[in-house]
Design a protein around this motif. Structure first.
Motif, PDB file in Angstrom:
ATOM      1  N   GLU A 212       0.868  -1.298   0.189  1.00 24.09           N
ATOM      2  CA  GLU A 212      -0.013   0.144   0.192  1.00 24.09           C
ATOM      3  C   GLU A 212       0.851   1.222  -0.019  1.00 24.09           C
ATOM      4  O   GLU A 212       0.453   2.236  -0.507  1.00 24.09           O
ATOM      5  N   LEU A 213       2.157   1.278   0.267  1.00 24.90           N
ATOM      6  CA  LEU A 213       2.994   2.626   0.713  1.00 24.90           C
ATOM      7  C   LEU A 213       3.950   2.920  -0.677  1.00 24.90           C
ATOM      8  O   LEU A 213       4.426   3.707  -0.369  1.00 24.90           O
TER       9      LEU A 213
ATOM     10  N   ASN B  87       8.358   1.613   9.603  1.00 31.45           N
ATOM     11  CA  ASN B  87       8.940   2.304  10.704  1.00 31.45           C
ATOM     12  C   ASN B  87       9.167   3.750  10.260  1.00 31.45           C
ATOM     13  O   ASN B  87       9.348   4.632  11.135  1.00 31.45           O
ATOM     14  N   ASN B  88       8.896   4.338   9.035  1.00 32.44           N
ATOM     15  CA  ASN B  88       8.796   5.571   8.578  1.00 32.44           C
ATOM     16  C   ASN B  88       7.715   6.113   7.944  1.00 32.44           C
ATOM     17  O   ASN B  88       7.743   6.987   7.199  1.00 32.44           O
ATOM     18  N   VAL B  89       6.527   5.774   8.262  1.00 32.79           N
ATOM     19  CA  VAL B  89       5.111   6.320   7.956  1.00 32.79           C
ATOM     20  C   VAL B  89       4.456   6.811   9.071  1.00 32.79           C
ATOM     21  O   VAL B  89       4.622   6.607  10.322  1.00 32.79           O
TER      22      VAL B  89
ATOM     23  N   LEU C 154       7.005   6.512  -3.337  1.00 34.56           N
ATOM     24  CA  LEU C 154       6.384   6.491  -2.055  1.00 34.56           C
ATOM     25  C   LEU C 154       5.320   7.167  -1.637  1.00 34.56           C
ATOM     26  O   LEU C 154       5.080   8.115  -2.417  1.00 34.56           O
ATOM     27  N   ASP C 155       4.513   6.573  -1.093  1.00 36.96           N
ATOM     28  CA  ASP C 155       3.148   7.229  -0.400  1.00 36.96           C
ATOM     29  C   ASP C 155       3.643   8.697   0.042  1.00 36.96           C
ATOM     30  O   ASP C 155       4.555   8.651   1.067  1.00 36.96           O
ATOM     31  N   PRO C 156       2.794   9.662   0.166  1.00 37.37           N
ATOM     32  CA  PRO C 156       2.956  11.072   0.698  1.00 37.37           C
ATOM     33  C   PRO C 156       3.132  10.689   2.256  1.00 37.37           C
ATOM     34  O   PRO C 156       3.889  11.830   2.940  1.00 37.37           O
ATOM     35  N   GLY C 157       2.982   9.763   2.926  1.00 35.72           N
ATOM     36  CA  GLY C 157       2.937   9.686   4.368  1.00 35.72           C
ATOM     37  C   GLY C 157       4.071   9.038   4.815  1.00 35.72           C
ATOM     38  O   GLY C 157       4.401   9.058   6.026  1.00 35.72           O
TER      39      GLY C 157
END
Length: 408
Positions: free
Chosen positions: A275-276, A373-375, A297-300
């Motif tokens: 999803e990311l 870990n980084n979302v 990458l996802d914006p989040g």
């Protein structure tokens, strides 16, 4: 655990043997017989009137604009999302680079963005095969023909790719190739210009050797030919050492591309439900050379954090490429929002012909953990909910045939 580099050149015993032959020859300085043979092979492979071996793709772009007689003050439309060599080349000849935004799905230059920039000072267009994917040349050639503009294909990253059945490097009247260390084939550094018009090739060849032409050709003339400097040229020649390596590499293009394709297919399979990230999109009418494998990458997701996590595990990664119009060197007030967005969200993961499928699987495993870990916490919840919904739907779909089978 062994590290997995972002890039790695595929050079071995065949290339070393070719270099030894040059060392044993009478021609180790400048361009000699191996350079001439390489040019002939490139011209045959790409079905062009002329091919000129050069020191880099940047040199090819510069000399192409000179051969096309681009005047100071002219405008050259350049693809924005790329290493900014095309814009540099425009500046080299005193022209103004006009940055065209790119397609969100492919990262290649958007023909409509190009059309919107055409004006009375426009001299031509430099399209870029972004990290190995050809641009939309059918539309771009129509635009160039309609407005009497030149069209250059910057195929630096695309050796081995195709568009509508034709190889990248033959998709515009002038094309420029790169043999840099991370390209599909390499001699460490190097490039070439391919031209449909032999006059363009002749002009570039003369300028690439200080404006006096080929010393190798003159050395075969009986007597004492004294070169005459007919123009202010450049030292953009490719050495015979590099040419010998590239002759071997040309014969390995399909082999090396097959290996990259295998890795790209495995990445796509492993990440299709992630999803990311969004995996690269390749339109049905073209194939990718996979010079790089760029994930969006996802914006989040915090890209810097993901990169730090991967590198801590010995896994190479990179930022993707540049939104050229944002570089301070150009001081432009143009905007290219799609390019700017991609430059902030894309991440290059390891891609080269020496990469194994097992290593690709390790990369993806580490990437998944780094993404989590980084979302941002809100995006983590959304992704988790979406994943549960997808899993539940898949379970219902899987159970339906079983129930139906029981009723038969």
């Amino acid at each position: 655990m062994d590290s997995i580099p972002l890039v790695h050149a595929s050079l071995g015993k065949q290339e070393l043997a070719a270099v030894e032959e040059v060392f044993a020859s009478d021609w180790t300085a400048g361009q000699g017989p191996r350079g001439k043979a390489l040019e002939a092979e490139l011209a045959r492979r790409y079905s062009v009137a002329d091919a000129v071996a050069l020191s880099s793709c940047a040199a090819a772009l510069h000399l192409a604009l000179l051969a096309l007689k681009v005047e100071p003050g002219a405008e050259v439309i350049v693809a924005d999302y790329t290493f900014p060599a095309p814009a540099h080349a425009a500046r080299y000849v005193g022209a103004t680079p006009m940055f065209a935004d790119v397609r969100a799905d492919t990262g290649t230059v958007d023909p409509q963005a190009v059309a919107d920039l055409i004006g009375p000072r426009t001299a031509g267009i430099i399209a870029v095969d972004t990290v190995g994917l050809p641009a939309d040349y059918a539309e771009l050639r129509q635009l160039a023909d309609r407005h009497n503009l030149f069209l250059i294909e910057d195929a630096a990253c695309a050796i081995g790719a195709t568009y509508q059945g034709r190889p990248a490097g033959s998709l515009a009247p002038v094309a420029c190739l790169s043999f840099h260390g991370r390209k599909g084939i390499t001699s460490g550094e190097g490039g070439a210009l391919l031209a449909e018009d032999p006059a363009i090739g002749a002009d570039v060849r003369l300028r690439s050797s200080f404006g006096i032409g080929s010393i190798f050709d003159k050395a075969r003339v009986i007597g004492l030919p004294i070169p005459i400097f007919t123009d202010i040229g450049y030292n953009y020649k490719l050495s015979d050492i590099s040419a010998a390596i590239l002759q071997v590499q040309l014969g390995r293009i399909e082999e090396l591309l097959d290996r990259r394709n295998l890795v790209a297919a495995r990445y796509a399979e492993l990440l299709k439900d992630e999803e990311l990230v969004t995996v690269p999109h390749v339109p049905a009418d073209r194939t990718h050379a996979w010079q790089s494998y760029l994930l969006t990458l996802d914006p989040g997701v915090d890209r810097a954090g993901v990169a730090a996590d991967l590198r801590a595990q010995g896994i190479g990664c990179g930022h993707g490429t540049w939104a050229s119009h944002l570089q301070p060197a150009y001081e432009t007030d143009q905007t290219c929002p799609v390019s700017a967005d991609l430059s902030q969200r894309q991440l290059a993961i390891p891609m080269h012909a020496e990469l194994s499928v097992d290593q690709a699987e390790r990369v993806v495993e580490a990437l998944r953990a780094a993404l989590r870990n980084n979302v941002s916490s809100s995006r983590r919840y959304e992704a988790s909910s979406a994943s549960r919904t997808k899993t539940s739907a898949a379970g219902r779909q899987a159970s339906r045939p079983a129930r139906e089978e029981q009723h038969e």
